[in-house]
Design an enzyme around this catalytic site. Sequence first.
Site, PDB file in Angstrom:
ATOM      1  N   GLU A 275      14.137  75.373  49.034  1.00 54.04           N
ATOM      2  CA  GLU A 275      15.051  74.461  48.353  1.00 54.04           C
ATOM      3  C   GLU A 275      16.453  75.061  48.291  1.00 54.04           C
ATOM      4  O   GLU A 275      16.606  76.275  48.134  1.00 54.04           O
ATOM      5  CB  GLU A 275      14.546  74.179  46.926  1.00 54.04           C
ATOM      6  CG  GLU A 275      13.104  73.678  46.889  1.00 54.04           C
ATOM      7  CD  GLU A 275      12.487  73.664  45.494  1.00 54.04           C
ATOM      8  OE1 GLU A 275      13.255  73.539  44.512  1.00 54.04           O
ATOM      9  OE2 GLU A 275      11.262  73.792  45.381  1.00 54.04           O
ATOM     10  N   GLU A 386      17.104  65.768  40.631  1.00 49.33           N
ATOM     11  CA  GLU A 386      16.000  66.063  39.710  1.00 49.33           C
ATOM     12  C   GLU A 386      16.583  66.483  38.371  1.00 49.33           C
ATOM     13  O   GLU A 386      17.581  67.206  38.312  1.00 49.33           O
ATOM     14  CB  GLU A 386      15.124  67.180  40.268  1.00 49.33           C
ATOM     15  CG  GLU A 386      13.991  67.608  39.332  1.00 49.33           C
ATOM     16  CD  GLU A 386      13.237  68.821  39.838  1.00 49.33           C
ATOM     17  OE1 GLU A 386      12.432  69.376  39.076  1.00 49.33           O
ATOM     18  OE2 GLU A 386      13.476  69.233  40.999  1.00 49.33           O
TER      19      GLU A 386
END
Length: 471
Positions: A275, A386
């Site tokens: 990520e 997120e």
Amino acid sequence: MGGEFVLRKPRNGIKCRRFDRCNTMRQTEAELFSEETRERRRRRRRINGRFFLDMIISFRPCFPNVLFLSLFILSSSSFSSVLSSETENLSPRNQTLRPLEELNKLKAINQHLRRINKPSVKTIHSSDGDIIDCVLTHQQPAFDHPRLRGQKPLDPPERPSGHNSRGLSPKSFQLWRMEGETCPEGTVPIRRTKQEDILRANSVSAFGKKLRHFRRDTSSNGHEHAVGYVSGEKYFGAKASINVWAPQVQNQYEFSLSQIWIISGSFGNDLNTIEAGWQVSPELYGDNYPRFFTYWTNDAYQATGCYNLLCSGFVQTNSQIAIGAAISPSSSFKGGQFDITLLIWKDPKHGNWWLEFGSGILVGYWPSFLFTHLREHASMVQYGGEVVNSSPFGTHTSTQMGSGHFAEEGFTKSSYFRNIQVVDWDNNLVPSPNLRVLADHPNCYDIQGGSNKAWGNYFYYGGPGKNPKCP
């Protein structure tokens, strides 16, 4: 009687009211500390440890002595308050620790700091309070890993076909570089971890990690997403440009991020992810700046992996970028837009996963041996936002995703990902095929996709969190 009053300790509540008498008493102080008096004091300490009672008896009831005693007691009380404050900060979510446990935790924190804060050849103090250490490349945390010990970073790999290097100059996007400071060649800039950074975490072992029970295929545990994704093929990388914002985060235990996920394995205990993106995380960094970050795990966030360089794993090769450092400038509502371009791809020759930021700047790589499924390829790529919604009072918090505005508001108001691409089996960058979009809670944060010649595949996403439609 007056002589007795001067030479002896006052009895039965008699007060010393005259300055000349007090002055005389100070001159005879030595007589009051006779061997007998000192022995009594030692005996009192041995019997009860009644230190403050001893002090009260030993000192004359004159203003200077009383003042000294008062200051002594106040300073002792202040020390106790400071110690109590430090103790409370050891674990904000657990106030039941005993003193011995608290001291053990402080010892563990200092040991951890010694492990991850490496010796530096130069130190840079950033305007945002960060301390950047320029660490010799081969001494960075990655080389604590048994598989890397004694090695040096690899040479740059072949970039994917169809990739161009137009983008940001490295000196224009991180606060620590704004005053012209740089790290020497042969070193990497590492944001120094401080004691207070670890104190904000649940524990030393939890510092720098995502929650163990986090499941990326659900909207449970307070994690909410608005993402575009592709799946069903073999993927060897991804690329996108993301505009940077400084979203409001309601409390310390929440975060807001925008990133690319490279995913393989199931969403059980064997999940592998790589990520990279930007995030606002008061718990991790102690402020509300958007920061460039990386993450990895090979067991669904249980025991492996970490943010940035907080464990051995990611190998940094660049002397101009500090992972975890603040990004500046950021986009403004109805104003200028500032985006960053990220490329993650698998080196066809050695199998390591490389990260590029902006204008052709290689940041470093994740060695292939860190992973199980990602040693071969990714089975899914996700792009998007997120947040963590902690629901402290049973209602949704006002933590923002992206710009804090919904997707339909569009350019200069909403957050976006543009020029969304994947890397195929032959190391070619191609438009993301069959890009789908999904929002866990569209009344809180939503997403809308599209495609055009200028931006290729793109989407807008984000939202304010709590609002009349988001309970």
